[in-house]
Design a protein around this motif. Structure first.
Motif, PDB file in Angstrom:
ATOM      1  N   ILE A   1       1.959   3.085  -3.189  1.00 21.83           N
ATOM      2  CA  ILE A   1       1.095   4.002  -3.927  1.00 21.83           C
ATOM      3  C   ILE A   1       1.305   5.426  -3.406  1.00 21.83           C
ATOM      4  N   GLU A   2       1.412   5.562  -2.070  1.00 30.08           N
ATOM      5  CA  GLU A   2       1.657   6.896  -1.535  1.00 30.08           C
ATOM      6  C   GLU A   2       3.066   7.363  -1.877  1.00 30.08           C
TER       7      GLU A   2
ATOM      8  N   LYS B   1      -3.184 -11.518  -0.536  1.00 30.96           N
ATOM      9  CA  LYS B   1      -3.937 -11.434   0.724  1.00 30.96           C
ATOM     10  C   LYS B   1      -3.040 -11.234   1.926  1.00 30.96           C
TER      11      LYS B   1
ATOM     12  N   MET C   1      -5.944   6.771   2.599  1.00 31.71           N
ATOM     13  CA  MET C   1      -5.874   5.699   1.611  1.00 31.71           C
ATOM     14  C   MET C   1      -6.608   4.441   2.060  1.00 31.71           C
ATOM     15  N   LEU C   2      -6.336   3.972   3.257  1.00 35.32           N
ATOM     16  CA  LEU C   2      -7.048   2.817   3.801  1.00 35.32           C
ATOM     17  C   LEU C   2      -8.160   3.385   4.677  1.00 35.32           C
TER      18      LEU C   2
ATOM     19  N   TYR D   1       1.172 -19.491  -1.718  1.00 34.05           N
ATOM     20  CA  TYR D   1       1.521 -18.299  -0.953  1.00 34.05           C
ATOM     21  C   TYR D   1       2.812 -18.498  -0.170  1.00 34.05           C
TER      22      TYR D   1
ATOM     23  N   PRO E   1      -6.168  -3.096   3.493  1.00 30.95           N
ATOM     24  CA  PRO E   1      -4.965  -3.210   2.658  1.00 30.95           C
ATOM     25  C   PRO E   1      -4.973  -4.391   1.721  1.00 30.95           C
TER      26      PRO E   1
ATOM     27  N   CYS F   1      -0.215   4.774   8.418  1.00 32.93           N
ATOM     28  CA  CYS F   1      -0.631   3.526   7.770  1.00 32.93           C
ATOM     29  C   CYS F   1      -1.626   3.821   6.676  1.00 32.93           C
ATOM     30  N   PRO F   2      -1.200   4.179   5.495  1.00 37.87           N
ATOM     31  CA  PRO F   2       0.165   4.566   5.146  1.00 37.87           C
ATOM     32  C   PRO F   2       0.406   6.027   5.477  1.00 37.87           C
TER      33      PRO F   2
ATOM     34  N   CYS G   1       0.809  -1.216   0.000  1.00 39.43           N
ATOM     35  CA  CYS G   1       0.000   0.000   0.000  1.00 39.43           C
ATOM     36  C   CYS G   1       0.844   1.270   0.000  1.00 39.43           C
TER      37      CYS G   1
ATOM     38  N   TYR H   1      -5.427  -2.585  -2.326  1.00 39.54           N
ATOM     39  CA  TYR H   1      -5.286  -1.259  -1.744  1.00 39.54           C
ATOM     40  C   TYR H   1      -5.648  -0.126  -2.693  1.00 39.54           C
ATOM     41  N   LEU H   2      -6.023  -0.453  -3.920  1.00 41.80           N
ATOM     42  CA  LEU H   2      -6.531   0.600  -4.793  1.00 41.80           C
ATOM     43  C   LEU H   2      -8.048   0.650  -4.773  1.00 41.80           C
TER      44      LEU H   2
ATOM     45  N   ARG I   1      -0.362  -3.471  11.764  1.00 42.08           N
ATOM     46  CA  ARG I   1      -1.599  -4.197  11.961  1.00 42.08           C
ATOM     47  C   ARG I   1      -1.428  -5.685  11.682  1.00 42.08           C
ATOM     48  N   PHE I   2      -0.315  -6.054  11.064  1.00 50.46           N
ATOM     49  CA  PHE I   2      -0.087  -7.475  10.783  1.00 50.46           C
ATOM     50  C   PHE I   2       0.896  -8.106  11.769  1.00 50.46           C
TER      51      PHE I   2
END
Lengths: 210, 424, 206
Positions: free
Chosen positions: A74-75, B424, B208-209, C153, B124, A167-168, A71, B127-128, A143-144
């Motif tokens: 993108i920023e 994911k 964004m999120l 994965y 996330p 975030c972000p 994510c 994320y777009l 968060r993960f």
């Protein structure tokens, strides 16, 4: 029409180095005499002083590596495009090759599967190099943090110079972080440590899930 | 084909050029560097014999073939994705997508989170299109809990979701050009994207999120300031989109590289599970908003747009048409926006009755669905997300054989995959 | 904070039958007609019709659902696996879409947890391949006949199956059963003997 293919005769005159400090001073530094006169290895002495100058240049053109993980990428791209325009600070040309980059912006969650390739990228970057951890995922797992496949903080793998929270983070946040990195480069001017020896900063945090 | 050409055969290291030279020089064989990333050293081969039929097919080389590793760090890939391409000269023979470089275990984390906090974990994913990511769980959890969102909340949801679609498709136009070597469209696309994201940040509080949807409604009401900003944005939104269209749609280089490239027929696309604009560009009028209407889409007027080409250019045109359709939908939504509350009465920690719920939404990449199982506890017993770009990537090995390496990225960009959703 | 980790008797509570509602009624009648033996398992709510089958029958049932002109479930919307706990069973859940019926069709195929084998449906929908690889990676369900059943994965050398319910996420709380577990791998969930056997037997056949 005959062409003059010979060109000018080769220059065989000896190279003359102005005698500034005397030959003995050069020999003290362990330099050998050049067979055609003068001394070679002269530049090997200068950089210890030149870093004071070169770091001024480096600080004003920190070129990041074009490497986005998720994510935050993108920023990061947003900070490089028209609206935020990190180019104003000489940081625009996102280099596709690690050989040409100064700064690794770790933008996004780092997973265990991606950790190897990312360390490889970091090792391919030439010194001096800096690392910016963008976002909470790269700072601590964010968060993960509880996930079974996320590296809980990129500073377990490589030394980090600037942490950008969020975030972000907003693009302004990243730009602010990069400007702090610029200050940091200027502070350490001429005496940057070699990151090869420093290695990762921590293996565990206090209160970490182990 | 001369017999002197020695092809490195990673499956049989004793046959490689280095091994031959080492043997000729009387040196010991190169030490094996085993371990997790050993394969990454050469072309990403796993340090073990091929396990499956397909793996054996990809990683067995004929005379004149070699493997090229594209990614996981590659400026053109949409995130950390790896494609192992088997090439003969410049021509791709086969492609094996290797995923999982961004696998964060979101499903597992969601199963350990309460129903409300699931919304923060799904953001996330893709994320777009974070708004779509939240929409499907919101519908599923409302179905589980037996609560309905107020009508104004449904309208605000549809509004933000369509706004999200506009910038996501707009970015796809930019990425499509960027992956083929054009830098300008991405700059225009990001101007549009930053405007929309700031607009959405003014209603959701996050840039964004967004974390905007709640079970039984949305987090904040749309106030007058938001609508005023929306009007300003609406007045100028087509400027950047049309600028990109002018650069790309009739561009001879763009057309030359995309028309007839990566042609996917409708039946193939359905068998592969490709959905969304990529499927509609192949002529199949499947749109979840029409096929299985959710939220308020049955009250809005729109037609399912399709294109018949099925190639990269058709997928690009499909996105451009859908941007305009979304703007049209936004106009309708704003016109019909009712007054009232935006959040139904639900407790802080929701404990739905045991049951199952399936909810699908049309995300910018296709059918995004959630399957949630409740066992009466405060967190979902099972939370499953089906991401469209994950499934669409299966089309790559079908489309690329016989094409040039340089076109790999053009075809991949036309499916607009987002690795956060894929892994994911 | 509730105890998130206490095993709950999930499977016993689930699957309560509700009244048949109108929109899906036509589809339910059609299913009862075509699949008389599955009649007791048909269930419906407002927009989903559900049918439960045995894992071995998945290809047969799905093929009939897809090819019957009155059913015409041409699109596989989703394929996922559910773990009902260490003492219960697995379930592979298929969601199908048809343009003739205004409801999703959910097919739940029961799989034995001790011997999680299931025929592959990649012959019906090629696109099920990634879904099956994901189920194999996350749950350890083996799809017989698949051409490409490898981890998708996690790294190839990863040995746990993280989506299983006995794979606990690490926890900060000291009294949690997950306190102090390795965040990345769960050795107690490694049980690969049956996969080794399956691999060797398939190699012997080929």
């Amino acid at each position: 029409m005959a062409l003059d293919t010979k060109g000018p005769p080769p220059d065989t005159s000896p190279i003359v180095i102005p005698d500034l400090a005397g030959d003995d001073d050069f020999r003290e530094f362990g330099m050998a005499e050049h067979p055609r006169g003068g001394f070679h290895g002269l530049l090997e002495v200068i950089p210890t002083r030149a870093d004071l100058v070169l770091d001024l240049i480096r600080a004003n053109s920190l070129w990041p590596l074009l490497s986005g993980l998720s994510c935050c990428a993108i920023e990061m791209m947003s900070s490089a495009t028209s609206k935020n325009d990190i180019d104003r600070f000489g940081m625009f040309p996102f280099r596709a090759s690690p050989r040409q980059a100064d700064v690794l912006i770790v933008a996004g969650t780092l997973t265990t599967k991606m950790a190897g390739p990312l360390v490889r990228l970091w090792e391919q970057m030439p010194e001096p190099k800096w690392c910016v951890a963008m976002g909470t995922c790269t700072t601590s797992g964010g968060r993960f943090k509880r996930s079974y496949s996320v590296v809980q903080g990129v500073d377990r793998l490589m030394p980090v110079d600037v942490y950008v929270p969020g975030c972000p983070p907003r693009p302004e946040g990243l730009i602010y972080g990069m400007l702090r990195l610029r200050e940091l480069v200027l502070q350490r001017r001429g005496e940057w440590p070699t990151y090869v020896d420093r290695g990762p900063q921590r293996s565990n945090w206090e209160g970490d899930v182990t | 084909m001369t017999s002197e050409v020695r092809i490195p055969d990673p499956l049989h290291p004793e046959r490689t050029e280095e091994a031959r030279l080492r043997a000729a020089a009387g040196l010991a064989p190169a030490p094996s560097t085993g371990g997790e990333y050993a394969g990454f050293e050469s072309v990403g081969l796993p340090d073990r014999p091929p396990q499956t039929e397909r793996e054996r097919e990809v990683y067995t080389l004929d005379e004149g073939e070699m493997l090229v590793n594209i990614g996981p760090q590659h400026p053109s890939t949409h995130g950390v994705m790896r494609l192992v391409a088997k090439v003969r000269g410049e021509v791709v023979v086969d492609i094996d997508p290797v995923l999982g470089y961004l696998h964060r275990g979101i499903e597992k984390l969601c199963e350990n989170a309460t129903y409300t906090t699931v919304m923060t974990y799904v953001d996330p994913m893709d994320y777009l299109s974070s708004m779509h990511n939240e929409h499907a769980p919101a519908i599923a959890f409302e179905k589980l809990y037996g609560v309905k969102a107020p009508r104004r909340a449904e309208y605000i949801r549809a509004l933000v979701v369509e706004l999200n679609r506009v910038f996501s498709h707009g970015l796809m136009m930019g990425f499509q050009a960027l992956d083929m070597g054009g830098l300008t469209p991405i700059l225009y696309a990001f101007i549009n994207r930053d405007e929309v994201v700031d607009l959405l940040a003014s209603i959701s509080g996050q840039r964004m999120l967004f974390n905007f949807f709640r079970v039984g409604g949305v987090n904040f009401d749309a106030n007058d300031e938001f609508f005023s900003r929306l009007g300003t944005w609406r007045a100028g939104v087509l400027k950047t989109i049309e600028m990109n269209e002018r650069i790309l749609t009739d561009n001879e280089i763009f057309r030359g590289r995309t028309i007839g490239m990566g042609v996917l027929s409708g039946s193939e696309a359905m068998a592969l599970g490709v959905t969304g604009p990529s499927l509609r560009a192949s002529g199949v009028p499947f749109d979840v908003r029409k096929a299985h209407p959710y939220s308020i889409y049955s009250e809005l007027e729109f037609e399912v747009i399709t294109h018949t080409g099925g190639d990269v250019y058709a997928r690009y045109l499909q996105r451009v048409a859908e941007i305009k359709q979304s703007i049209h939908l936004i106009d309708q939504i704003v016109d019909k926006m009712p007054h009232g509350p935006v959040q139904a009465q639900v407790p802080g920690i929701i404990r739905p009755k045991p049951g199952r719920a399936y909810a699908a939404v049309e995300s910018p990449r296709g059918l995004y669905s959630v399957y949630a199982i409740s066992d009466g506890g405060p967190n979902p017993y099972r939370f499953r997300m089906r991401d469209p770009s994950f499934v669409s990537l299966q089309a790559m090995p079908k489309l690329m054989p016989g094409r040039l390496i340089a076109d790999t990225m053009a075809v991949m960009a036309s499916f607009d995959p987002v690795m956060g959703g894929v892994d994911k | 904070m509730a105890d998130l980790r206490r095993p709950r008797p999930a499977a016993k509570q689930l699957g309560r039958r509700r009244d048949l509602s109108a929109p899906a009624g036509a589809l339910v009648r059609l299913l009862l007609d075509r699949f008389a033996d599955l009649a007791p398992t048909v269930w419906t709510d407002e927009d989903t019709v559900e049918v439960r089958i045995d894992g071995e029958r998945n290809v047969e049932v799905l093929a009939r659902l897809r090819d019957d002109p009155e059913l015409n479930f041409f699109m596989l919307a989703d394929a996922a696996a559910v773990d009902y706990g260490p003492t219960e069973h697995f379930e592979v859940v298929y969601h199908l879409y048809s343009d003739l019926h205004p409801a999703w069709l959910r097919v739940r195929a029961r799989v034995d947890r001790a011997d999680p084998h299931l025929p592959t449906i990649t012959g019906l929908w090629e696109g099920a391949s990634f879904h099956e690889r994901e189920m194999y990676d996350m749950m350890g369900i083996v799809f017989d006949g698949s051409r490409d059943l490898r981890r998708i994965y996690m790294s190839p050398d990863y040995r746990s199956f993280p989506q299983r319910k006995d794979f606990l996420l690490p926890d900060d709380a000291a009294d949690s059963p997950a306190a102090g577990v390795d965040p990345l791998e769960r050795p107690e969930t490694w049980d690969l003997s049956r996969f080794v056997e399956a691999a060797t037997s398939s190699e012997a056949e080929s």
